[in-house]
Design a protein around this motif. Structure first.
Motif, PDB file in Angstrom:
ATOM      1  N   PRO A   4       0.797  -1.272  -0.116  1.00  0.00           N
ATOM      2  CA  PRO A   4       0.004   0.049   0.056  1.00  0.00           C
ATOM      3  C   PRO A   4       0.735   1.299   0.015  1.00  0.00           C
ATOM      4  O   PRO A   4       0.302   2.422  -0.301  1.00  0.00           O
ATOM      5  CB  PRO A   4      -0.759  -0.097   1.362  1.00  0.00           C
ATOM      6  CG  PRO A   4      -0.363  -0.859   2.110  1.00  0.00           C
ATOM      7  CD  PRO A   4       0.695  -2.147   1.257  1.00  0.00           C
ATOM      8  N   GLU A   5       2.185   1.244   0.540  1.00  0.00           N
ATOM      9  CA  GLU A   5       2.743   2.445   0.360  1.00  0.00           C
ATOM     10  C   GLU A   5       3.793   2.528  -0.813  1.00  0.00           C
ATOM     11  O   GLU A   5       4.699   3.447  -0.860  1.00  0.00           O
ATOM     12  CB  GLU A   5       3.732   2.405   1.813  1.00  0.00           C
ATOM     13  CG  GLU A   5       2.739   2.660   3.108  1.00  0.00           C
ATOM     14  CD  GLU A   5       3.761   2.835   4.424  1.00  0.00           C
ATOM     15  OE1 GLU A   5       4.829   2.932   4.332  1.00  0.00           O
ATOM     16  OE2 GLU A   5       2.983   2.139   5.473  1.00  0.00           O
ATOM     17  N   GLY A   6       3.868   1.454  -1.956  1.00  0.00           N
ATOM     18  CA  GLY A   6       4.578   1.568  -2.697  1.00  0.00           C
ATOM     19  C   GLY A   6       6.210   1.265  -2.636  1.00  0.00           C
ATOM     20  O   GLY A   6       6.811   1.413  -3.642  1.00  0.00           O
ATOM     21  N   CYS A   7       6.634   1.038  -1.527  1.00  0.00           N
ATOM     22  CA  CYS A   7       8.209   1.029  -1.356  1.00  0.00           C
ATOM     23  C   CYS A   7       8.603  -0.370  -1.248  1.00  0.00           C
ATOM     24  O   CYS A   7       9.886  -0.590  -1.321  1.00  0.00           O
ATOM     25  CB  CYS A   7       8.551   1.601   0.041  1.00  0.00           C
ATOM     26  SG  CYS A   7       7.771   1.178   1.500  1.00  0.00           S
ATOM     27  N   HIS A   8       7.926  -1.611  -1.365  1.00  0.00           N
ATOM     28  CA  HIS A   8       8.263  -2.904  -1.562  1.00  0.00           C
ATOM     29  C   HIS A   8       7.636  -3.676  -2.687  1.00  0.00           C
ATOM     30  O   HIS A   8       6.381  -3.031  -2.987  1.00  0.00           O
ATOM     31  CB  HIS A   8       8.066  -3.629  -0.277  1.00  0.00           C
ATOM     32  CG  HIS A   8       8.977  -3.140   0.836  1.00  0.00           C
ATOM     33  ND1 HIS A   8       8.691  -2.009   1.638  1.00  0.00           N
ATOM     34  CD2 HIS A   8      10.143  -3.674   1.391  1.00  0.00           C
ATOM     35  CE1 HIS A   8       9.409  -1.746   2.570  1.00  0.00           C
ATOM     36  NE2 HIS A   8      10.493  -2.874   2.423  1.00  0.00           N
ATOM     37  N   LYS A   9       8.188  -4.818  -2.880  1.00  0.00           N
ATOM     38  CA  LYS A   9       7.434  -5.498  -4.152  1.00  0.00           C
ATOM     39  C   LYS A   9       5.965  -5.875  -3.695  1.00  0.00           C
ATOM     40  O   LYS A   9       5.085  -6.272  -4.442  1.00  0.00           O
ATOM     41  CB  LYS A   9       8.445  -6.695  -4.267  1.00  0.00           C
ATOM     42  CG  LYS A   9       9.614  -6.504  -5.174  1.00  0.00           C
ATOM     43  CD  LYS A   9      10.395  -7.643  -5.301  1.00  0.00           C
ATOM     44  CE  LYS A   9      11.779  -7.237  -6.144  1.00  0.00           C
ATOM     45  NZ  LYS A   9      12.618  -8.463  -6.156  1.00  0.00           N
ATOM     46  N   SER A  10       5.893  -6.253  -2.297  1.00  0.00           N
ATOM     47  CA  SER A  10       4.406  -6.800  -2.141  1.00  0.00           C
ATOM     48  C   SER A  10       4.143  -6.174  -0.547  1.00  0.00           C
ATOM     49  O   SER A  10       4.956  -5.891   0.217  1.00  0.00           O
ATOM     50  CB  SER A  10       4.601  -8.329  -1.902  1.00  0.00           C
ATOM     51  OG  SER A  10       5.430  -8.922  -0.889  1.00  0.00           O
ATOM     52  N   TYR A  11       2.912  -6.527  -0.273  1.00  0.00           N
ATOM     53  CA  TYR A  11       2.281  -6.133   1.269  1.00  0.00           C
ATOM     54  C   TYR A  11       2.891  -6.987   2.044  1.00  0.00           C
ATOM     55  O   TYR A  11       3.567  -6.498   3.216  1.00  0.00           O
ATOM     56  CB  TYR A  11       0.930  -6.625   1.128  1.00  0.00           C
ATOM     57  CG  TYR A  11       0.137  -6.262   2.506  1.00  0.00           C
ATOM     58  CD1 TYR A  11      -0.740  -5.427   2.713  1.00  0.00           C
ATOM     59  CD2 TYR A  11       0.402  -7.344   3.646  1.00  0.00           C
ATOM     60  CE1 TYR A  11      -1.298  -5.068   3.887  1.00  0.00           C
ATOM     61  CE2 TYR A  11      -0.430  -7.238   4.850  1.00  0.00           C
ATOM     62  CZ  TYR A  11      -1.366  -6.185   5.012  1.00  0.00           C
ATOM     63  OH  TYR A  11      -1.957  -6.089   5.971  1.00  0.00           O
ATOM     64  N   ALA A  12       3.333  -8.388   1.825  1.00  0.00           N
ATOM     65  CA  ALA A  12       4.060  -9.001   2.829  1.00  0.00           C
ATOM     66  C   ALA A  12       5.452  -8.677   3.086  1.00  0.00           C
ATOM     67  O   ALA A  12       6.168  -8.757   3.963  1.00  0.00           O
ATOM     68  CB  ALA A  12       3.952 -10.678   2.248  1.00  0.00           C
ATOM     69  N   GLU A  13       6.396  -8.221   1.897  1.00  0.00           N
ATOM     70  CA  GLU A  13       7.571  -7.952   2.070  1.00  0.00           C
ATOM     71  C   GLU A  13       7.645  -6.637   2.678  1.00  0.00           C
ATOM     72  O   GLU A  13       8.712  -6.521   3.757  1.00  0.00           O
ATOM     73  CB  GLU A  13       8.310  -7.722   0.585  1.00  0.00           C
ATOM     74  CG  GLU A  13       9.639  -7.469   0.722  1.00  0.00           C
ATOM     75  CD  GLU A  13      10.436  -7.220  -0.527  1.00  0.00           C
ATOM     76  OE1 GLU A  13      11.216  -6.670  -0.827  1.00  0.00           O
ATOM     77  OE2 GLU A  13       9.887  -7.905  -1.579  1.00  0.00           O
ATOM     78  N   HIS A  14       6.694  -5.733   2.524  1.00  0.00           N
ATOM     79  CA  HIS A  14       6.737  -4.371   3.404  1.00  0.00           C
ATOM     80  C   HIS A  14       6.730  -4.730   4.955  1.00  0.00           C
ATOM     81  O   HIS A  14       7.397  -4.213   5.472  1.00  0.00           O
ATOM     82  CB  HIS A  14       5.765  -3.616   2.784  1.00  0.00           C
ATOM     83  CG  HIS A  14       5.580  -2.226   3.793  1.00  0.00           C
ATOM     84  ND1 HIS A  14       6.035  -0.930   3.187  1.00  0.00           N
ATOM     85  CD2 HIS A  14       4.817  -2.184   5.016  1.00  0.00           C
ATOM     86  CE1 HIS A  14       5.761  -0.193   4.101  1.00  0.00           C
ATOM     87  NE2 HIS A  14       4.980  -0.755   5.122  1.00  0.00           N
ATOM     88  N   HIS A  15       5.588  -5.899   5.210  1.00  0.00           N
ATOM     89  CA  HIS A  15       5.449  -5.834   6.688  1.00  0.00           C
ATOM     90  C   HIS A  15       6.571  -6.684   7.353  1.00  0.00           C
ATOM     91  O   HIS A  15       6.792  -6.673   8.304  1.00  0.00           O
ATOM     92  CB  HIS A  15       3.995  -6.504   6.802  1.00  0.00           C
ATOM     93  CG  HIS A  15       2.884  -5.699   6.625  1.00  0.00           C
ATOM     94  ND1 HIS A  15       2.511  -5.104   5.568  1.00  0.00           N
ATOM     95  CD2 HIS A  15       2.183  -4.930   7.619  1.00  0.00           C
ATOM     96  CE1 HIS A  15       1.455  -4.071   5.685  1.00  0.00           C
ATOM     97  NE2 HIS A  15       1.496  -3.933   6.899  1.00  0.00           N
ATOM     98  N   THR A  16       7.185  -7.403   6.473  1.00  0.00           N
ATOM     99  CA  THR A  16       8.208  -8.528   6.977  1.00  0.00           C
ATOM    100  C   THR A  16       9.450  -7.351   7.295  1.00  0.00           C
ATOM    101  O   THR A  16      10.021  -7.778   8.352  1.00  0.00           O
ATOM    102  CB  THR A  16       8.678  -9.528   6.037  1.00  0.00           C
ATOM    103  OG1 THR A  16       7.600 -10.422   5.708  1.00  0.00           O
ATOM    104  CG2 THR A  16       9.925 -10.175   6.593  1.00  0.00           C
TER     105      THR A  16
END
Length: 571
Positions: free
Chosen positions: A138-150
């Motif tokens: 949702p913030e556009g800084c990672h490849k996926s929602y999961a990668e961002h939260h990990t």
């Protein structure tokens, strides 16, 4: 998600084992290790010889694998750190017992999105039921929602868990085919899996139930696909994408009908099969779970039976633990009582949280910001006992506290801090009365709480205490030193109280006091003035703080020094 493995080298393990030996302190090592819960559990893991559901002997592994994991969606509060903190303690206990051990962390990033967390756009409601590994960030800084939260999770986790962990992603594991042998075996033995589950179900699973669900090739959701038939020759499954009801939300199916090959196409095992497959895949010896999993019909024991009877691997030893509550109430974002890890680090060290969790495994952990000084007191006492700066007559209690502090207080980089002769409560008081470092040091020197060799540690505690006062302390812990005495305060004082306070001012000027002497002198002044001690203390607090209660008077007066005399002389 890219590869994010961190391998625990043999040199790292040897360093940790040596440091654990160095950190044990004096006393009986055997008693320390027999009393602490993680050591008891390590002993049980090492000594286990039989399967639970089969009459078979367990071959001792070359290394014992400790697994911890986390769902990537949801609120990251301090309660979610408990599983890994406790797993780390068991890992350390296994190493200290002279065994080879491995500590792994698994991102449950193939799990479907169940609801839209706060801060995520409402448009994600359409994505409920989609694996978090395929959702956009949702913030556009990672490849996926999961990668961002990990990434966000580990920015926090690395502050609290100092043991090296190998990190795995379930999405990557499925994509690489590492779970195919277990998928194949579970599908071939689906009837046995159904039989195991149905022993504990009020609504039995149907005979055509499958332990594996494909990703819908049309909408990409993982929870909405229902297998309708299986080609016995090819193993190809036919499926339909239908609505799936979570507790509070609905994952909308798209109605698509398709086919998938479980040994080639992406999909996900049902949880009451996937957990068992994880244990067999990583040869897990032990894993944590909340106390609700103790009951025979829980997912833990159902997976344990599947693991042994279907996958031919001995189920792990559980690390059952109580959950954290906030003042006795379950943490909930909707209730506004969630404590985030960053909030903890604003006022306390990560070692303090490790100590908090490690104290007792199966006792409910209830936390309140107002009780933080008491937790600091416990931690400081444990440090003093560890370094033989304090005496505990009960040998078992002493040994247990030494081990608790030794395994909780270290960060594996700088070792253990020596006990600090500055309570958090005193630091909080000083931080409110003095703003400059020079004045703080001068005050602490007067009260015997300062040492040059501890300067950095002391100032860090002052900083944390000041933050606690500003953000979380109850009103009774907040003090404003009075510059003069208001008329309304004078009107509350009797002539006897005024006379006693003047005597106190004279006494303070007469000599250099230590805390014990001044404590006794305060009681002497009250007695000689004809006052009950509570009347005397109340008068002192009214004049100094415009409150009827305050910090311990003797150390407070010593900390204030000349300031206390100047205020008292105005009575």
């Amino acid at each position: 998600m890219g590869n994010i493995y961190i391998t625990n080298t043999s040199s790292n393990i040897e360093n940790m084992k040596q440091q654990s030996k160095d950190n044990r302190g004096s006393g009986s090592e055997k008693e320390e290790f027999d009393l602490f819960w993680a050591d008891q559990l390590a002993k049980k893991i090492i000594g286990r010889e039989r399967y639970r559901y089969l009459d078979r002997h367990i071959e001792k592994p070359n290394e014992f694998v400790v697994k911890t994991s986390a769902s990537i969606s949801g609120v990251l509060h301090i309660g979610r750190l408990s599983d890994t903190v406790r797993g780390a303690s068991v890992y350390r206990a296994l190493l200290d017992a002279g065994e080879k051990a491995r500590f792994i962390w698994v991102a449950e990033d193939m799990d479907p999105l169940r609801k839209v967390p706060a801060g995520v756009p409402e448009s994600y409601e359409k994505q409920i039921g989609t694996s978090v590994s395929t959702l956009p960030d949702p913030e556009g800084c990672h490849k996926s929602y999961a990668e961002h939260h990990t990434d966000e999770y580990f920015k926090v986790l690395n502050e609290f868990v100092f043991e090296d962990m190998e990190r795995f992603s379930m999405q990557e594991e499925y994509a690489k085919g590492n779970f195919r042998p277990y998928i194949k075996k579970l599908i071939e033995n689906a009837a046995r899996v159904i039989e195991i589950q149905n022993k504990y179900r009020t609504n039995p699973l149907k005979k055509d139930w499958m332990p594996w669900n494909p990703l819908c090739s049309n909408c990409g959701k993982v929870i909405t696909t229902r297998v309708t038939s299986v080609d016995e020759k090819t193993g190809i499954v036919l499926y339909a994408c239908k609505d799936y009801l979570f507790e509070t939300t609905i994952a909308k199916g798209c109605g698509h009908k398709g086919e998938a090959d479980p040994l080639k196409d992406m999909g996900k095992l049902a949880w009451k099969s996937e957990w068992a497959a994880q244990w067999a895949r990583w040869k897990v010896a032990t894993e944590g779970a909340g106390k609700e999993y103790q009951v025979p019909n829980s997912a833990f024991w159902i997976n344990a039976e599947i693991c042994e009877q279907v996958l031919d691997f001995p189920s792990p030893e559980p690390i059952f633990y109580e959950h954290l509550t906030i003042e006795g109430v379950k943490m909930s974002a909707s209730l506004g009582n969630v404590v985030y890890p960053r909030q903890w680090l604003e006022v306390a060290s990560p070692q303090l949280l490790r100590f908090f969790y490690n104290k007792r495994l199966m006792t409910e952990r209830s936390f309140s910001w107002k009780d933080l000084p008491l937790l600091y007191d416990e931690y400081d006492k444990a440090a003093a006992i560890y370094f033989d700066k304090a005496v505990v007559e009960n040998e078992k209690e002493r040994a247990h506290i030494k081990r608790l502090y030794g395994i909780s207080g270290s960060n594996n980089k700088k070792g253990l801090d020596m006990p600090l002769n500055l309570s958090f409560s005193h630091a909080a008081m000083v931080s409110q009365v003095f703003s400059g470092e020079k004045d703080i040091i001068s005050s602490l020197e007067k009260t015997g709480h300062y040492g040059k060799e501890e300067h950095k540690q002391i100032m860090e505690r002052i900083r944390l205490a000041r933050a606690w006062i500003t953000m979380y302390a109850p009103e009774e812990s907040k003090y404003v030193l009075q510059q003069g005495i208001a008329e309304e305060v004078k009107s509350k004082l009797s002539q006897t109280q005024i006379k006693a306070l003047k005597t106190l001012a004279d006494k303070l000027k007469s000599k250099k006091w230590d805390e014990k002497e001044l404590y006794n002198e305060c009681y002497n002044i009250a007695k000689e003035s004809g006052l009950q001690p509570p009347e005397f203390f109340k008068a002192a607090y009214l004049v100094l703080l415009n409150k009827e209660r305050g910090p311990k008077l003797a150390p407070f007066l010593l900390a204030l020094g000349g300031k206390a005399v100047r205020i008292l002389e105005q009575v």
